[in-house]
Design a protein around this motif. Structure first.
Motif, PDB file in Angstrom:
ATOM      1  N   THR A   1       0.853  -1.191   0.000  1.00 52.67           N
ATOM      2  CA  THR A   1       0.000   0.000   0.000  1.00 52.67           C
ATOM      3  C   THR A   1       0.883   1.234   0.000  1.00 52.67           C
ATOM      4  O   THR A   1       1.859   1.310   0.743  1.00 52.67           O
ATOM      5  N   THR A   2       0.542   2.223  -0.827  1.00 48.60           N
ATOM      6  CA  THR A   2       1.354   3.435  -0.903  1.00 48.60           C
ATOM      7  C   THR A   2       0.534   4.565  -1.497  1.00 48.60           C
ATOM      8  O   THR A   2      -0.472   4.341  -2.167  1.00 48.60           O
ATOM      9  N   GLN A   3       0.981   5.803  -1.235  1.00 49.52           N
ATOM     10  CA  GLN A   3       0.384   6.979  -1.857  1.00 49.52           C
ATOM     11  C   GLN A   3       1.186   7.292  -3.114  1.00 49.52           C
ATOM     12  O   GLN A   3       2.417   7.373  -3.072  1.00 49.52           O
ATOM     13  N   ILE A   4       0.511   7.470  -4.244  1.00 51.32           N
ATOM     14  CA  ILE A   4       1.204   7.734  -5.498  1.00 51.32           C
ATOM     15  C   ILE A   4       0.650   8.997  -6.151  1.00 51.32           C
ATOM     16  O   ILE A   4      -0.443   9.464  -5.820  1.00 51.32           O
ATOM     17  N   GLN A   5       1.439   9.563  -7.054  1.00 51.91           N
ATOM     18  CA  GLN A   5       1.002  10.703  -7.852  1.00 51.91           C
ATOM     19  C   GLN A   5       0.687  10.203  -9.258  1.00 51.91           C
ATOM     20  O   GLN A   5       1.526   9.592  -9.913  1.00 51.91           O
ATOM     21  N   THR A   6      -0.531  10.446  -9.712  1.00 51.67           N
ATOM     22  CA  THR A   6      -0.924  10.020 -11.049  1.00 51.67           C
ATOM     23  C   THR A   6      -1.763  11.114 -11.707  1.00 51.67           C
ATOM     24  O   THR A   6      -2.769  11.564 -11.141  1.00 51.67           O
ATOM     25  N   ASN A   7      -1.308  11.576 -12.867  1.00 52.83           N
ATOM     26  CA  ASN A   7      -2.001  12.641 -13.617  1.00 52.83           C
ATOM     27  C   ASN A   7      -2.224  13.890 -12.773  1.00 52.83           C
ATOM     28  O   ASN A   7      -3.274  14.530 -12.851  1.00 52.83           O
ATOM     29  N   GLY A   8      -1.234  14.222 -11.955  1.00 52.13           N
ATOM     30  CA  GLY A   8      -1.319  15.439 -11.149  1.00 52.13           C
ATOM     31  C   GLY A   8      -2.192  15.321  -9.922  1.00 52.13           C
ATOM     32  O   GLY A   8      -2.463  16.320  -9.250  1.00 52.13           O
ATOM     33  N   THR A   9      -2.655  14.115  -9.609  1.00 54.62           N
ATOM     34  CA  THR A   9      -3.508  13.926  -8.426  1.00 54.62           C
ATOM     35  C   THR A   9      -2.859  12.913  -7.480  1.00 54.62           C
ATOM     36  O   THR A   9      -1.996  12.142  -7.874  1.00 54.62           O
ATOM     37  N   THR A  10      -3.316  12.945  -6.235  1.00 51.08           N
ATOM     38  CA  THR A  10      -2.831  12.002  -5.232  1.00 51.08           C
ATOM     39  C   THR A  10      -3.772  10.817  -5.161  1.00 51.08           C
ATOM     40  O   THR A  10      -4.990  10.981  -5.115  1.00 51.08           O
ATOM     41  N   ALA A  11      -3.209   9.633  -5.175  1.00 51.14           N
ATOM     42  CA  ALA A  11      -4.040   8.429  -5.154  1.00 51.14           C
ATOM     43  C   ALA A  11      -3.478   7.393  -4.188  1.00 51.14           C
ATOM     44  O   ALA A  11      -2.270   7.360  -3.926  1.00 51.14           O
ATOM     45  N   LEU A  12      -4.363   6.576  -3.660  1.00 51.42           N
ATOM     46  CA  LEU A  12      -3.976   5.458  -2.811  1.00 51.42           C
ATOM     47  C   LEU A  12      -3.881   4.204  -3.678  1.00 51.42           C
ATOM     48  O   LEU A  12      -4.823   3.852  -4.366  1.00 51.42           O
ATOM     49  N   SER A  13      -2.730   3.560  -3.634  1.00 52.86           N
ATOM     50  CA  SER A  13      -2.545   2.315  -4.371  1.00 52.86           C
ATOM     51  C   SER A  13      -2.512   1.150  -3.393  1.00 52.86           C
ATOM     52  O   SER A  13      -1.699   1.136  -2.470  1.00 52.86           O
ATOM     53  N   VAL A  14      -3.414   0.207  -3.567  1.00 52.94           N
ATOM     54  CA  VAL A  14      -3.449  -1.014  -2.760  1.00 52.94           C
ATOM     55  C   VAL A  14      -3.256  -2.193  -3.699  1.00 52.94           C
ATOM     56  O   VAL A  14      -4.115  -2.477  -4.535  1.00 52.94           O
ATOM     57  N   GLN A  15      -2.125  -2.854  -3.582  1.00 55.25           N
ATOM     58  CA  GLN A  15      -1.802  -3.990  -4.436  1.00 55.25           C
ATOM     59  C   GLN A  15      -1.960  -5.294  -3.652  1.00 55.25           C
ATOM     60  O   GLN A  15      -1.356  -5.473  -2.596  1.00 55.25           O
ATOM     61  N   ASN A  16      -2.802  -6.188  -4.166  1.00 54.01           N
ATOM     62  CA  ASN A  16      -3.051  -7.486  -3.538  1.00 54.01           C
ATOM     63  C   ASN A  16      -3.613  -7.338  -2.121  1.00 54.01           C
ATOM     64  O   ASN A  16      -3.206  -8.045  -1.197  1.00 54.01           O
ATOM     65  N   GLY A  17      -4.558  -6.423  -1.969  1.00 55.72           N
ATOM     66  CA  GLY A  17      -5.182  -6.217  -0.663  1.00 55.72           C
ATOM     67  C   GLY A  17      -6.648  -6.593  -0.680  1.00 55.72           C
ATOM     68  O   GLY A  17      -7.286  -6.638  -1.736  1.00 55.72           O
ATOM     69  N   THR A  18      -7.187  -6.864   0.475  1.00 58.40           N
ATOM     70  CA  THR A  18      -8.616  -7.147   0.597  1.00 58.40           C
ATOM     71  C   THR A  18      -9.397  -5.846   0.641  1.00 58.40           C
ATOM     72  O   THR A  18      -8.820  -4.757   0.781  1.00 58.40           O
ATOM     73  N   VAL A  19     -10.708  -5.945   0.553  1.00 57.61           N
ATOM     74  CA  VAL A  19     -11.544  -4.756   0.682  1.00 57.61           C
ATOM     75  C   VAL A  19     -11.376  -4.161   2.086  1.00 57.61           C
ATOM     76  O   VAL A  19     -11.380  -2.940   2.259  1.00 57.61           O
ATOM     77  N   ASN A  20     -11.204  -5.021   3.063  1.00 55.95           N
ATOM     78  CA  ASN A  20     -10.989  -4.544   4.427  1.00 55.95           C
ATOM     79  C   ASN A  20      -9.689  -3.737   4.522  1.00 55.95           C
ATOM     80  O   ASN A  20      -9.613  -2.730   5.231  1.00 55.95           O
ATOM     81  N   THR A  21      -8.647  -4.173   3.793  1.00 51.69           N
ATOM     82  CA  THR A  21      -7.392  -3.421   3.744  1.00 51.69           C
ATOM     83  C   THR A  21      -7.625  -2.045   3.142  1.00 51.69           C
ATOM     84  O   THR A  21      -7.107  -1.032   3.632  1.00 51.69           O
ATOM     85  N   LEU A  22      -8.417  -1.997   2.067  1.00 47.27           N
ATOM     86  CA  LEU A  22      -8.742  -0.729   1.419  1.00 47.27           C
ATOM     87  C   LEU A  22      -9.430   0.215   2.397  1.00 47.27           C
ATOM     88  O   LEU A  22      -9.085   1.400   2.486  1.00 47.27           O
ATOM     89  N   VAL A  23     -10.404  -0.301   3.140  1.00 47.17           N
ATOM     90  CA  VAL A  23     -11.147   0.515   4.103  1.00 47.17           C
ATOM     91  C   VAL A  23     -10.207   1.066   5.174  1.00 47.17           C
ATOM     92  O   VAL A  23     -10.264   2.253   5.524  1.00 47.17           O
ATOM     93  N   THR A  24      -9.325   0.217   5.689  1.00 48.97           N
ATOM     94  CA  THR A  24      -8.386   0.643   6.731  1.00 48.97           C
ATOM     95  C   THR A  24      -7.456   1.728   6.222  1.00 48.97           C
ATOM     96  O   THR A  24      -7.192   2.724   6.915  1.00 48.97           O
TER      97      THR A  24
END
Length: 275
Positions: free
Chosen positions: A193-216
């Motif tokens: 899980t990491t914060q990334i910059q994409t197209n000038g915006t800030t996004a949360l990247s969750v790789q191989n995570g559950t929906v619960n991981t996304l919520v957390t």
């Protein structure tokens, strides 16, 4: 001539005394001599310049297996974060070391709530805390968190009052299971899980995570409570990239995965800290 000699002697005495005080103060900041078991060190102000020294000092104590019980902290204005270590040998011991953590984040962690449930005095809102905590002979982890909370409150001379208040909560529901399934991956990779910059915006990247991981992860970013309806029914692993620049951007990103986010108000506990 005698007056000149007397004045010179007095000047030399003053310089020597001042230098001696400076040396003693520097020794107290860097020496390991004051680190005695069960003794809390005096609260000191920190800044960016001594972050490295502070980290090294705390790290030495943190890594010393002979020291079972210890606490020291400092308060500063630096926004630079340093080392973060978290070791829990078992349910009966706890070791924590953090440099440059915001008071609201620390309190929300220890109270197991969201940062928006914490109300701090104005003088603490732009401050950061650095601390080292080691404790054995605990009943459980919650026992250790309570001890650390009380030590921090004592050092900052704060009182905590608990009350109820209406607060915003983000509720996420699954509205299109087909879209979500398209993001599903085999549970073979490590979670990332990491914060990334994409197209000038800030996004949360969750790789191989559950929906619960996304919520957390979302909850830690948006600093308000995030809930997922019937999350236990969603046991798969997924790749998510969620724009979190605003709530509207968050909603649009979640829709791509068949998830709908709405804001509601709930009566939640509020922790008010005062001097």
């Amino acid at each position: 001539m005698k007056k000149v000699l007397v004045s010179l002697a007095l000047w030399l005495f003053a310089v020597t005394a001042h230098a001696d005080v400076a040396v003693k103060e520097n020794f107290m900041m860097c020496s390991t001599t004051p680190f005695i078991l069960q003794q809390d060190s005096v609260l000191k102000k920190s800044n960016t310049k001594n972050n490295d020294t502070l980290t090294a000092t705390y790290k030495e104590i943190f890594d010393d297996p002979a020291i079972k019980s210890y606490f020291s902290m400092s308060l500063g204005s630096s926004v630079r974060s340093g080392e973060v270590s978290n070791k829990v040998s078992d349910e009966n011991s706890m070791q924590l070391l953090e440099i440059g953590i915001k008071p609201g984040v620390l309190f929300s962690t220890l109270l197991r709530c969201n940062e928006n449930q914490i109300e701090l005095p104005k003088e603490l809102k732009n401050k950061v805390i650095s601390y080292c905590f080691k404790q054995d002979k605990l009943l459980n982890r919650a026992h250790g968190e309570k001890i650390l909370l009380n030590k921090v409150l004592e050092n900052l001379q704060l009182k905590m009052v608990q009350t109820d208040a209406l607060q915003d909560v983000i509720v996420i529901t699954l509205t299109d299971s087909l879209k979500l399934s398209q993001a599903k991956v085999p549970a073979k990779e490590d979670l990332n899980t990491t914060q990334i910059q994409t197209n000038g915006t800030t996004a949360l990247s969750v790789q191989n995570g559950t929906v619960n991981t996304l919520v957390t992860q979302l909850q830690s970013i948006v600093t308000i409570k995030v809930e997922m309806e019937k999350v236990n029914q969603l046991n798969g692993h997924y790749h998510f990239i969620i724009n979190n620049d605003s709530f509207e951007a968050l909603q649009q990103s979640l829709l791509k995965y068949g998830l709908t986010a709405t804001k509601v108000q709930r009566n939640l506990q509020k922790y008010i800290f005062t001097k």
